[in-house]
Design a protein around this motif. Structure first.
Motif, PDB file in Angstrom:
ATOM      1  N   ARG A 149       0.843  -1.195   0.000  1.00  0.00           N
ATOM      2  CA  ARG A 149       0.000   0.000   0.000  1.00  0.00           C
ATOM      3  C   ARG A 149       0.877   1.242   0.000  1.00  0.00           C
ATOM      4  O   ARG A 149       2.021   1.194   0.433  1.00  0.00           O
ATOM      5  N   THR A 150       0.316   2.356  -0.458  1.00  0.00           N
ATOM      6  CA  THR A 150       1.038   3.617  -0.351  1.00  0.00           C
ATOM      7  C   THR A 150       1.304   3.931   1.114  1.00  0.00           C
ATOM      8  O   THR A 150       2.376   4.428   1.474  1.00  0.00           O
ATOM      9  N   LEU A 151       0.329   3.667   1.958  1.00  0.00           N
ATOM     10  CA  LEU A 151       0.503   3.754   3.407  1.00  0.00           C
ATOM     11  C   LEU A 151      -0.482   2.807   4.062  1.00  0.00           C
ATOM     12  O   LEU A 151      -1.507   2.466   3.471  1.00  0.00           O
ATOM     13  N   PRO A 152      -0.139   2.267   5.235  1.00  0.00           N
ATOM     14  CA  PRO A 152       1.078   2.487   6.004  1.00  0.00           C
ATOM     15  C   PRO A 152       2.251   1.696   5.430  1.00  0.00           C
ATOM     16  O   PRO A 152       2.093   0.945   4.457  1.00  0.00           O
ATOM     17  N   ALA A 153       3.405   1.843   6.048  1.00  0.00           N
ATOM     18  CA  ALA A 153       4.611   1.163   5.595  1.00  0.00           C
ATOM     19  C   ALA A 153       4.467  -0.351   5.705  1.00  0.00           C
ATOM     20  O   ALA A 153       3.807  -0.869   6.608  1.00  0.00           O
ATOM     21  N   SER A 154       5.120  -1.057   4.801  1.00  0.00           N
ATOM     22  CA  SER A 154       5.141  -2.526   4.880  1.00  0.00           C
ATOM     23  C   SER A 154       5.792  -2.991   6.177  1.00  0.00           C
ATOM     24  O   SER A 154       5.464  -4.066   6.695  1.00  0.00           O
ATOM     25  N   ALA A 155       6.694  -2.174   6.715  1.00  0.00           N
ATOM     26  CA  ALA A 155       7.410  -2.554   7.938  1.00  0.00           C
ATOM     27  C   ALA A 155       6.478  -2.759   9.121  1.00  0.00           C
ATOM     28  O   ALA A 155       6.759  -3.597   9.992  1.00  0.00           O
ATOM     29  N   VAL A 156       5.378  -2.025   9.182  1.00  0.00           N
ATOM     30  CA  VAL A 156       4.487  -2.208  10.328  1.00  0.00           C
ATOM     31  C   VAL A 156       3.769  -3.554  10.253  1.00  0.00           C
ATOM     32  O   VAL A 156       3.450  -4.156  11.275  1.00  0.00           O
ATOM     33  N   ARG A 157       3.536  -4.035   9.038  1.00  0.00           N
ATOM     34  CA  ARG A 157       2.947  -5.367   8.889  1.00  0.00           C
ATOM     35  C   ARG A 157       3.942  -6.438   9.332  1.00  0.00           C
ATOM     36  O   ARG A 157       3.577  -7.426   9.965  1.00  0.00           O
TER      37      ARG A 157
END
Length: 328
Positions: free
Chosen positions: A90-98
């Motif tokens: 996604r454009t947001l949120p960051a992939s890192a939070v997933r």
């Protein structure tokens, strides 16, 4: 009392690849060119392509979970997650939070870094800075891409090159009374960019400019010319910074862009090609994922051993480029 010095050390690696493998023969038929031409121009025999149910964050999480398991740590031990990607879910949120949520990590920071094919070195450098400054203790650094999503399948020059995948490392601060170039860990990182050349490798869209993601457009001749100069220069800079020479390097783990770039780079650095970890034959160009994917393979199969000096070297869109020296 002597103040302890911190150095970031890679504890473990992990990787993840999509299920589907597309051979160059299959791709050649789709592009209307000869299989031999793809292999001759790129060195790529096959690449993994993400299916509809496979996305960047999922590949990133799988690679990170493998690395975490191999490290012997748990999600609660992680206080920094950085994902290098140019193809987030996604454009947001960051992939890192997933990835953070999937690992069961609930503290510290999580964010993405976008430096295209040199993204993993940029993410590694940022994590190293934060660990050495005491902003974090243990980090997950991932390079993950589904670049096939943004390739023009009618453009043979780019469609033949790119594959999908993810690679991850667990990075932890280690405390020493004194560090030398023989102390395990990251010796130094070197990041560079020159935006004058942004049009050489780009997408023709974006959320702000066109409202569409766009597809990759590349001036192959200019990318090749700049890659050879810049990759060699930043590698020499890294060696000079640490009082080392090309002879000290046990393994070069380069961005797997194209065999036609890697071969002259080896010659320019006067490092035998058999000291280069090469996975491009079966992975293709996986952008920010290529270095950690190659690193994981060489660690897993036993080529990389304790005490080995490693050179990471990459260039990507921007133009961005960088190098890192790591004592295993």
């Amino acid at each position: 009392m002597m103040e302890c010095t911190r150095r970031s050390r890679i504890l473990a690696c992990g990787s993840a690849l999509p299920r589907r493998v597309v051979g160059s023969a299959e791709l050649a038929g789709e592009l209307g060119i000869r299989t031999e031409a793809i292999v001759r121009l790129s060195g790529i025999h096959e690449r993994h392509i993400a299916s509809e149910d496979e996305a960047t964050a999922g590949l990133a999480l799988s690679a990170a979970q493998t690395a975490l398991q191999r490290s012997g740590l748990k999600g609660d031990d992680i206080d920094l997650v950085i994902v290098a990607t140019a193809t987030p879910d996604r454009t947001l949120p960051a992939s890192a939070v997933r990835v953070q949520a999937g690992l069961g990590t609930t503290r510290g920071a999580a964010f993405d870094v976008q430096a295209a094919c040199s993204g993993f070195i940029h993410a590694l450098a940022i994590a190293d800075y934060m660990l050495r400054l005491g902003e974090a203790e243990t980090a997950v650094v991932v390079g993950a891409e589904t670049t096939s999503r943004i390739v023009d399948q009618t453009d043979a020059a780019t469609a033949m090159l790119f594959g999908d995948g993810a690679g991850a490392v667990i990075l932890q601060a280690a405390h020493h009374d004194r560090v030398t170039r023989d102390t395990p860990g990251i010796l130094s990182t070197h990041l560079r960019a020159d935006g004058r050349y942004e049009d050489f490798l780009r997408t023709d869209g974006g959320p702000s400019s066109t409202g569409q993601v766009g597809v990759i457009r590349m001036n192959g001749a200019e990318v090749f010319r700049h890659a050879l100069m810049k990759l060699a220069a930043v590698a020499r800079e890294a060696l000079s910074k640490n009082g080392l020479s090309a002879e000290d390097i046990r393994w070069v783990v380069p961005h797997q862009a194209n065999l036609r770039i890697i071969e002259p780079l080896a010659s320019a650095l006067q490092i035998p090609l058999d000291k280069f970890v090469l996975t491009i034959k079966k992975h293709g160009n996986t952008s920010a994922a290529s270095i950690p994917l190659a690193l994981d393979e060489a660690v897993t199969d036993g080529r990389i051993r304790s005490g080995d000096l490693l050179l990471f070297d990459a260039m990507g869109a921007g133009l961005t480029w960088g190098a890192a020296l790591v004592r295993w």
